[in-house]
Design an enzyme around this catalytic site. Structure first.
Site, mmCIF file in Angstrom:
data_model
loop_
_atom_site.group_PDB
_atom_site.id
_atom_site.type_symbol
_atom_site.label_atom_id
_atom_site.label_comp_id
_atom_site.label_asym_id
_atom_site.label_seq_id
_atom_site.Cartn_x
_atom_site.Cartn_y
_atom_site.Cartn_z
ATOM 1 N NE ARG A 289 -4.226 -1.786 1.826
ATOM 2 C CZ ARG A 289 -5.185 -2.087 2.669
ATOM 3 N NH1 ARG A 289 -5.113 -1.691 3.914
ATOM 4 N NH2 ARG A 289 -6.243 -2.763 2.272
ATOM 5 N N GLY B 75 -12.623 -4.272 1.217
ATOM 6 C CA GLY B 75 -14.030 -3.887 1.337
ATOM 7 C C GLY B 75 -14.478 -2.942 0.241
ATOM 8 N N GLY C 233 -7.673 -7.549 -0.313
ATOM 9 C CA GLY C 233 -7.863 -8.511 0.777
ATOM 10 C C GLY C 233 -6.892 -9.680 0.753
ATOM 11 C CE LYS D 89 -19.096 -14.506 8.699
ATOM 12 N NZ LYS D 89 -19.285 -13.313 9.538
#
Length: 411
Positions: A36, A376, A353, A202
């Protein structure tokens, strides 16, 4: 992208506030992945070259109690940035106050100041995370203009992005522009065949993504923990594998509306214990035992997924295929990563992620068209949602032809 770009700002001699995303993993005071920071360098270097006074700030981790402060200080990040830039970065360990104001007011052109973790402001009433208007206004008062280069927090409405942008002339940095271009354009106008690969634990995290991608993609390959909810919905025994029981009906209706576009695993690597060196075997869903859990896709699934990827022109990948932190259950993620890294004629994009971490860890950083810095934010963008951190930036100037254009003329 119809937002103002870096080049639209007249930055010479100006105090330019830059929201970067330096939320990097740090273990025992050492940064374990500086991707990053590296990705933000083009924006920072441009501003230095254009003789701006560069004021950087970022969040790092979560601040809930006093002891979170020391372990989430940005001082270690400032040191790493100094090494990468090859010039002094003046780190100010405060988020407001006279020391910070003086450091900024004494800056010369092309100098860099970095102030403390914006989430230090969350210790007292979540001022940063809840976009406290007074805080946004105060931070805006420290500069002349604002550049948002933090795609990783663009899906959040915080004081350090939306709050500042609503008080100052603002533009998107190079990384923000690149993220919007690659992820936005790819999903809006993908070169076909377009294959999406989704993993992670999920289904609920990815419902919107699946529904949006079903309109665009030719195939969606599903691995990781979320696959077990789909398999159970189809009536298979999944043993003790992770499953969202309350999402079984939803999984069924997604499959019914998918018109055969969704491809699920055909075999799985199972174990009885969730640990690194647990004994494991490969099983099909038909012979998975009641006391076993699946922690990775099996070799037949890897083969199947590779076959589905053949000839694809656009591939978007978000989420690992198994528990890739455990060596024994990392093979699926590694195989997919390797397959994508070696696709010669395809546009390959990783949506941040864990899948981004896996690709970088395996040394494939340069082999992908784009590795997103935002998990996200990427997911919400892939869902087709608007991102508050982007919406709040100033719109690009329109030219005489009355539309946002790339014409070679001055505005």
């Amino acid at each position: 992208m119809n937002k103002k770009a870096l080049e639209d700002l007249n930055v010479k001699g100006k105090k330019v506030l830059v929201r970067v995303d330096f939320n990097v993993p740090i273990i025992d005071g050492v940064i374990t992945d500086d991707n990053r920071i590296v990705q933000a360098l083009p924006t920072i270097k441009y501003l230095i070259d254009e003789e701006a006074k560069v004021i950087l700030f970022s969040h790092l981790g979560r601040i809930k109690k006093e002891e979170d402060l020391a372990k989430n200080s940005l001082d270690v990040v400032a040191k790493r940035l100094e090494e990468l830039l090859g010039q002094k970065v003046n780190f100010v360990p405060y988020t407001r106050g006279i020391e910070l104001e003086n450091a900024i007011n004494e800056m010369k052109n092309s100098e860099v100041v970095m102030f403390q973790n914006t989430r230090y402001e969350d210790l007292d009433g979540k001022k940063e995370s809840k976009n406290d208007p007074e805080l946004g206004k105060y931070w805006a008062s420290l500069g002349d203009m604002f550049v948002n280069d933090a795609f990783g927090t663009a899906h959040r409405s915080h004081a350090s992005n939306v709050g500042i942008a609503s008080n100052l002339e603002s533009a998107a940095g190079y990384l923000m522009e690149k993220e919007l271009k690659y992820i936005g354009d790819t999903v809006a106008n993908p070169q076909k065949p377009f294959v999406a690969i989704l993993g992670g634990a999920k289904v609920s995290d990815k419902i919107g993504v699946i529904e949006n991608l079903l309109k665009k993609a030719d195939k969606i390959l599903i691995g990781g923990g979320m696959a077990y909810t789909f398999m159970k919905a189809l009536g298979y025994n999944i043993g003790t594998s992770i499953c969202e029981e309350d999402k079984l009906d939803l999984a069924n209706s997604i499959l019914e509306n998918a018109n055969g576009k969704i491809v699920l695993p055909v075999d799985v690597v199972v174990t009885k214990e969730f640990k690194e060196d647990a004994e494991y075997r490969v099983a099909t869903y038909k012979n998975l035992k009641e006391d076993e859990m699946g922690l990775d896709i099996g070799p037949k699934t890897i083969k199947l997924f590779k076959k589905e990827l053949k000839g694809a022109k656009t591939v978007v990948w978000n989420g690992p295929m198994g528990v890739f932190e455990f060596t024994n259950f990392a093979k699926g993620t590694e195989a997919i990563c390797e397959a994508l890294a070696n696709m010669k004629d395809a546009r390959t994009i990783i949506g941040g992620g864990d899948s981004a971490a896996a690709a970088i860890q395996m040394g494939y950083r340069e082999k992908f068209t784009h590795i997103s810095t935002g998990g996200g934010a990427s997911l919400e963008f892939l869902e087709g949602k608007e991102l508050p951190g982007v919406v709040s930036l100033d719109d690009a100037l329109e030219c005489d032809c009355g539309e946002d254009c790339d014409h070679d003329h001055d505005h």
